[in-house]
Design a protein around this motif. Structure first.
Motif, short mmCIF file in Angstrom:
data_model
loop_
_atom_site.label_atom_id
_atom_site.label_comp_id
_atom_site.label_asym_id
_atom_site.label_seq_id
_atom_site.Cartn_x
_atom_site.Cartn_y
_atom_site.Cartn_z
N THR A 1 0.84 -1.18 0.00
CA THR A 1 0.00 0.00 0.00
C THR A 1 0.88 1.24 0.00
O THR A 1 1.78 1.37 0.83
N ALA A 2 0.63 2.15 -0.94
CA ALA A 2 1.41 3.39 -1.05
C ALA A 2 0.50 4.58 -0.76
O ALA A 2 -0.53 4.75 -1.42
N TYR A 3 0.88 5.39 0.22
CA TYR A 3 0.09 6.55 0.63
C TYR A 3 0.62 7.83 -0.01
O TYR A 3 1.76 7.88 -0.48
N ASP A 4 -0.22 8.87 -0.02
CA ASP A 4 0.14 10.14 -0.66
C ASP A 4 1.38 10.77 -0.05
O ASP A 4 2.12 11.50 -0.72
N ASN A 5 1.64 10.52 1.22
CA ASN A 5 2.80 11.13 1.89
C ASN A 5 4.11 10.37 1.63
O ASN A 5 5.15 10.70 2.20
N GLY A 6 4.04 9.36 0.76
CA GLY A 6 5.23 8.60 0.41
C GLY A 6 5.45 7.36 1.25
O GLY A 6 6.35 6.56 0.96
N THR A 7 4.65 7.16 2.28
CA THR A 7 4.78 5.98 3.13
C THR A 7 4.33 4.72 2.39
O THR A 7 3.32 4.75 1.67
N VAL A 8 5.07 3.65 2.57
CA VAL A 8 4.72 2.36 1.98
C VAL A 8 4.56 1.34 3.10
O VAL A 8 5.40 1.27 4.00
N ALA A 9 3.48 0.58 3.06
CA ALA A 9 3.21 -0.43 4.08
C ALA A 9 2.94 -1.77 3.40
O ALA A 9 2.41 -1.82 2.28
N TYR A 10 3.32 -2.85 4.11
CA TYR A 10 3.11 -4.20 3.58
C TYR A 10 2.15 -4.95 4.50
O TYR A 10 2.18 -4.78 5.72
N SER A 11 1.31 -5.77 3.88
CA SER A 11 0.37 -6.59 4.64
C SER A 11 0.50 -8.03 4.20
O SER A 11 0.70 -8.32 3.00
N GLY A 12 0.38 -8.95 5.15
CA GLY A 12 0.44 -10.37 4.85
C GLY A 12 -0.94 -10.96 4.66
O GLY A 12 -1.94 -10.24 4.51
N PRO A 13 -1.04 -12.27 4.68
CA PRO A 13 -2.31 -12.95 4.41
C PRO A 13 -3.44 -12.53 5.34
O PRO A 13 -4.61 -12.54 4.94
N GLU A 14 -3.12 -12.18 6.59
CA GLU A 14 -4.17 -11.85 7.55
C GLU A 14 -4.87 -10.54 7.21
O GLU A 14 -6.03 -10.33 7.57
N ALA A 15 -4.16 -9.61 6.55
CA ALA A 15 -4.71 -8.27 6.33
C ALA A 15 -4.82 -7.87 4.86
O ALA A 15 -5.44 -6.86 4.54
N ALA A 16 -4.23 -8.63 3.96
CA ALA A 16 -4.25 -8.26 2.55
C ALA A 16 -5.67 -8.28 2.01
O ALA A 16 -6.48 -9.15 2.34
N ALA A 17 -5.97 -7.30 1.17
CA ALA A 17 -7.31 -7.19 0.61
C ALA A 17 -7.49 -8.16 -0.55
O ALA A 17 -6.52 -8.54 -1.21
N THR A 18 -8.70 -8.55 -0.78
CA THR A 18 -9.03 -9.28 -2.00
C THR A 18 -9.42 -8.24 -3.04
O THR A 18 -9.77 -7.11 -2.69
N PRO A 19 -9.36 -8.56 -4.32
CA PRO A 19 -9.68 -7.56 -5.34
C PRO A 19 -11.03 -6.89 -5.09
O PRO A 19 -12.06 -7.57 -4.93
N ALA A 20 -11.00 -5.57 -5.04
CA ALA A 20 -12.22 -4.81 -4.72
C ALA A 20 -13.05 -4.59 -5.98
O ALA A 20 -13.50 -3.49 -6.26
N THR A 21 -13.22 -5.63 -6.75
CA THR A 21 -14.03 -5.54 -7.96
C THR A 21 -14.50 -6.94 -8.33
O THR A 21 -13.86 -7.92 -7.98
N ASP A 22 -15.61 -7.01 -9.01
CA ASP A 22 -16.10 -8.30 -9.46
C ASP A 22 -15.18 -8.83 -10.56
O ASP A 22 -14.89 -8.15 -11.53
N ARG A 23 -14.70 -10.06 -10.40
CA ARG A 23 -13.73 -10.61 -11.35
C ARG A 23 -14.31 -10.81 -12.75
O ARG A 23 -13.55 -10.97 -13.70
N TYR A 24 -15.62 -10.82 -12.84
CA TYR A 24 -16.23 -11.01 -14.15
C TYR A 24 -16.92 -9.75 -14.65
O TYR A 24 -17.68 -9.78 -15.61
N GLY A 25 -16.63 -8.61 -14.02
CA GLY A 25 -17.07 -7.34 -14.55
C GLY A 25 -18.50 -6.92 -14.27
O GLY A 25 -18.98 -5.93 -14.81
N ASN A 26 -19.20 -7.69 -13.42
CA ASN A 26 -20.57 -7.30 -13.06
C ASN A 26 -21.46 -7.14 -14.30
O ASN A 26 -22.32 -6.26 -14.36
#
Length: 264
Positions: A138-163
């Motif tokens: 995750t990259a924020y506007d202030n230049g900060t970069v954060a990493y997340s593992g399996p417990e916190a990583a997001a799944t794609p925030a969109t329908d994989r088949y395009g709705n």
């Protein structure tokens, strides 16, 4: 009646322009919007030529069948889905969210989301998943970069088949023309009026929808545009989605994936 001889449909910013297209008129008409819970069929007393599952010369006659054919055409294969959603007010870009999903074999994918504009709201992120790893950058506007593992990583925030079911069933449609593309045929489907069966578009105006559909039911791309009032201000909302590289998409771990596992 829409002009059947106009130039091929051009995708909005960041999307690939289709090359080598030529139009061939097809008889146009309209069709009723099917109920969301069931599929519908055409009148057996007046058979029509089927261009794709649920699609005839009259337009989309069975959105459920067409959406299922679209999903089936992407199942058990690789593909790339790109989308862009924009909101503009008085010519000013308030928000643009661009996503890319590179779907590999099985559960492998790379998902990227970028947002900008005066009301972007979202940080930029990339998610990588394979058979043993799920990590997010995750990259924020202030230049900060954060990493997340399996417990916190997001799944794609969109329908994989395009709705596509919601898109194809929202308004009456017509088939405007057949389009030749790399030796295959695609059918240009267009809305013929405002949405009639979707609360998501209540109160909108100037609604348009255009899609390119292959004979197997794959919705290669679609765009939606409409105006609505938000906070007392009229805004223009546009969405464009495209499916490409079917069977040719390759998913590789991003360079940062190893660092993410260590720092998440």
């Amino acid at each position: 009646m829409l002009n059947l001889n106009r130039s091929p449909f051009i995708l909005i910013v960041l999307f690939v322009v289709l090359a080598g297209c030529s139009g061939q008129p097809i008889t146009s008409g309209t069709t009723d919007v099917p109920d969301a819970a069931t599929s519908t069929t055409t009148d057996h007393d007046t058979p029509q030529s089927t261009l794709a599952p649920g699609l005839t010369e009259s337009g989309v006659t069975d959105a459920w069948a067409l959406a299922q054919a679209h999903r089936d055409s992407l199942a058990n294969t690789t593909y790339t889905e790109r989308s862009q959603h924009t909101v503009r007010a008085n010519g000013t870009l308030r928000r643009a969210v661009t996503t890319t999903l590179r779907q590999g074999q099985g559960d492998r994918y790379v998902y990227e989301r970028y947002a900008h504009g005066t009301a972007a709201l979202f940080p930029n992120l990339t998610v990588f998943r394979n058979d043993s790893t799920l990590v997010q950058r995750t990259a924020y506007d202030n230049g900060t970069v954060a990493y997340s593992g399996p417990e916190a990583a997001a799944t794609p925030a969109t329908d994989r088949y395009g709705n596509v079911y919601a898109v194809l069933s929202a308004s009456p449609t017509t088939v405007e023309e057949a389009v030749a593309h790399n030796g295959t045929t695609r059918y240009r489907v267009m809305s013929t009026g405002p949405p009639t069966n979707s609360s998501a578009y209540a109160g909108v105006s100037n609604y348009t929808m255009t899609a390119l559909v292959g004979p197997d039911g794959l919705v290669h791309e679609y765009t939606i545009s409409y105006a609505e009032t938000r906070g007392g201000q009229t805004v223009t909302v546009s969405t464009a989605v495209q499916f490409t590289a079917r069977g040719k998409t390759v998913v590789q771990p991003p360079e940062w994936a190893a660092d993410a596992l260590v720092n998440s």
